[in-house]
Design an enzyme around this catalytic site. Structure first.
Site, PDB file in Angstrom:
ATOM      1  N   GLU A  50      -0.141   2.454   4.164  1.00 18.52           N
ATOM      2  CA  GLU A  50       0.454   3.611   3.496  1.00 18.52           C
ATOM      3  C   GLU A  50      -0.593   4.718   3.388  1.00 18.52           C
ATOM      4  OE1 GLU A  50       2.075   2.755  -0.332  1.00 18.52           O
ATOM      5  OE2 GLU A  50       3.279   1.071   0.368  1.00 18.52           O
ATOM      6  N   GLU A  94       1.834   8.094 -10.361  1.00 20.58           N
ATOM      7  CA  GLU A  94       0.487   7.546 -10.227  1.00 20.58           C
ATOM      8  C   GLU A  94      -0.245   7.477 -11.561  1.00 20.58           C
ATOM      9  OE1 GLU A  94       0.370   6.402  -7.452  1.00 20.58           O
ATOM     10  OE2 GLU A  94       1.391   7.744  -6.074  1.00 20.58           O
TER      11      GLU A  94
END
Length: 260
Positions: free
Chosen positions: A44, A55
């Site tokens: 990724e 995040e």
């Protein structure tokens, strides 16, 4: 079989994540190469965004460092094109809807496909809004990866039936980050997915950092995804991170393989 599904064809998959441009794109490029050499099955590539809502602090800081260093989507696409000619491991972009919108959805997806990117993960796009991107991804030959979370229980079957590539099982509520233990019933999540779509692989992410955690998650699913623990090593070692990431990838791949 798609490139992404093929990544799961030979057993349990290890899927590492990097924030592109942290500390610089030359290092990112070198890290992708050693991850591929060390056994990563799918990689990724995070395209930095100024407001990465999914995040935790580790990857938020990596986004800030990368953007401060002048990384752009065009530069990342150029790096991906170069890597694609050298490695066979499938690459997927992980970013946010605004990054795609601001670049121009069709233009972004066309450029990603031309760079050899196999799929796209957009953690801020809920399943109900998937059609904003899904048809366009299909036109360009990219697979839009679906996420399921502990809160998705009532919709897992619906998400699984429409899933492409693999299903990203989010192991914990909240944002990305290293966790000392994972308490979600991953086995139950995976069983719900497989009941609805037996052919779709399931990989578990969010919170996995140690070989022991990776082995445990791979026992319950088709693979383990690791981001924050890798990004922490990059933050710690900077341009000197390459051998550390190589060793970490080897250890994590061995751990998921030992779950067979």
């Amino acid at each position: 079989m798609s490139k992404i599904k093929a990544a799961f064809a030979d057993g349990k998959a290890f899927i590492p994540f990097l924030t592109c441009g942290d500390p610089d794109l030359e290092t990112t490029e070198a890290l992708v190469r050693v991850m591929a050499e060390a056994g990563a099955d799918l990689i990724e590539l995070g395209i930095p965004f100024s407001d990465p809502t999914a995040e935790g602090p580790v990857i938020q800081q990596a986004n800030i460092r990368a953007l401060s260093g002048g990384v752009t989507t065009d530069k990342i696409l150029e790096m991906a094109r170069k890597l694609r000619s050298e490695i066979s491991v499938p690459l997927v972009f992980m970013t946010y809807a605004n990054v795609v919108f601001s670049y121009g959805t069709e233009r972004f997806l066309s450029a990603a496909a031309q760079a050899g990117i196999a799929g796209l993960i957009l953690p801020d796009v809920p399943f109900e809004e998937k059609d904003e991107f899904g048809p366009a991804c299909r036109r360009h030959g990219l697979e839009l990866i679906s996420l399921i979370a502990p809160t998705s229980e009532g919709r897992v079957a619906e998400i699984a039936k429409a899933a492409e590539g693999f299903v990203y099982c989010v192991s914990s509520l909240g944002v990305t980050g290293v966790r000392s233990q994972i308490t979600t019933d991953i086995g139950a999540m995976v069983r719900l997915v497989k009941a609805a779509n037996p052919d779709i692989p399931c990989a578990v992410g969010f919170g996995i950092s140690t070989p022991e955690q990776a082995q445990k998650m791979a026992l319950l699913s088709d693979g383990a995804i690791v981001g924050s623990a890798i990004v922490k090593l990059v933050a710690q070692y900077g341009r000197a991170a390459v051998p550390y990431i190589r060793d970490y990838t080897s250890a994590m791949k061995a751990a998921v393989t030992s779950s067979l």
